[in-house]
Enzyme design. Structure first.
Site, PDB file in Angstrom:
ATOM      1  N   TYR A 172       3.083  10.217 -11.130  1.00 20.42           N
ATOM      2  CA  TYR A 172       2.301   9.257 -10.358  1.00 20.42           C
ATOM      3  C   TYR A 172       1.597   8.279 -11.295  1.00 20.42           C
ATOM      4  O   TYR A 172       1.613   7.065 -11.084  1.00 20.42           O
ATOM      5  CB  TYR A 172       1.283  10.011  -9.509  1.00 20.42           C
ATOM      6  CG  TYR A 172       0.375   9.145  -8.683  1.00 20.42           C
ATOM      7  CD1 TYR A 172       0.840   8.461  -7.566  1.00 20.42           C
ATOM      8  CD2 TYR A 172      -0.985   9.027  -9.006  1.00 20.42           C
ATOM      9  CE1 TYR A 172      -0.005   7.671  -6.794  1.00 20.42           C
ATOM     10  CE2 TYR A 172      -1.832   8.243  -8.240  1.00 20.42           C
ATOM     11  CZ  TYR A 172      -1.340   7.568  -7.141  1.00 20.42           C
ATOM     12  OH  TYR A 172      -2.186   6.789  -6.386  1.00 20.42           O
ATOM     13  N   ASN A 174       0.807  -1.214   0.000  1.00 15.82           N
ATOM     14  CA  ASN A 174       0.000   0.000   0.000  1.00 15.82           C
ATOM     15  C   ASN A 174       0.844   1.271   0.000  1.00 15.82           C
ATOM     16  O   ASN A 174       0.376   2.317  -0.451  1.00 15.82           O
ATOM     17  CB  ASN A 174      -0.928  -0.002   1.229  1.00 15.82           C
ATOM     18  CG  ASN A 174      -1.578   1.340   1.452  1.00 15.82           C
ATOM     19  OD1 ASN A 174      -2.461   1.742   0.708  1.00 15.82           O
ATOM     20  ND2 ASN A 174      -1.121   2.062   2.483  1.00 15.82           N
TER      21      ASN A 174
END
Length: 241
Positions: free
Chosen positions: A139, A77
């Protein structure tokens, strides 16, 4: 797979989705939750074992491996998302270091334990892995690369009995997306949907209303069909991994 009585490791476990995943795993009866964070994290539940774990730090990854006795579910995560410009190569490299190579390094390190338990890898990414959001290009690039990694791992590890789940959320109400004026899902609801997807055996998990609207067309679409065809080639002609 059910989470009850399983050992779960969550990276980036100190806030947002990561923190919610720790709490949801405990609610579902996990016997042990390893909470990986850059800084030591205290927790009142004795089932939680804090791990100092910067996913870009090979020494910390190895130290974490030595502390984990057994593992059923690895949740990658930990992630980086900062504003950038496509002309900024350094920003792309920083995102790749965390979002791609961090996931790769942690996964490879814990793979022997997951192979032993016939466990699961859960890679938390973003819908921008499917279609880039140009205002955060670095990103988007890193998440697309991490999704490709997840697809490769899924095919290559199937023969070992290790399942690989890709989580593709839309905007979630965390520090990463707080500046976007769009509807956002809560970290808690996303964490519940992630574990629901793992327990149902869903390969690609769409854990919020925005991303879930894509699920049906994605699962029956050309890209997913092509992934299955490529996976079949791996099964017919095993590749060393």
């Amino acid at each position: 797979m059910t989470i009850k009585d399983k050992a779960v490791l969550v990276t980036g476990a100190n806030r947002g989705i990561g923190q919610a995943l720790v709490e949801e795993a405990l609610k579902r009866g996990a016997k042990r939750v390893y909470a990986g964070t850059r800084q030591p994290l205290a927790h009142l539940d004795e089932r939680v074992t804090p791990l100092t774990l910067d996913v870009t730090n090979a020494a910390q990854i190895q130290a974490a491996v030595e502390r984990v006795q057994s593992l059923d579910v690895l949740i990658n995560n930990a992630g980086l998302a900062v504003s950038d410009d496509l002309s900024d190569r350094a920003a792309i490299e920083r995102h790749l270091a965390v979002n791609l190579f961090g996931t790769y390094g942690v996964t490879q390190a814990f793979l022997p334990l997951l192979t032993r338990s016939q466990g699961a890898i859960v890679n938390v990414m973003s819908v921008v892995a499917l279609a880039a959001l140009p205002i955060i290009p670095a990103y988007s690039i890193s998440k697309a690369a991490a999704f490709s990694l997840s697809q490769s791992l899924r095919a290559l590890l199937a023969g070992r009995g290790v399942r690989v789940h890709a989580v593709l959320p839309g905007p979630v109400d965390t520090d990463m997306s707080r500046g976007f004026d769009v509807p956002k899902a809560s970290p808690e609801s996303v964490a519940r949907a992630i574990f629901d997807g793992v327990e149902k055996g869903e390969e690609d998990i769409f854990p919020d209303p925005m991303s879930e609207s894509l699920a049906e067309s994605w699962r029956s679409g050309a890209v997913k069909a092509l992934e299955r065809q490529f996976a079949a080639i791996v099964q017919a002609e095993p590749v060393n991994s």
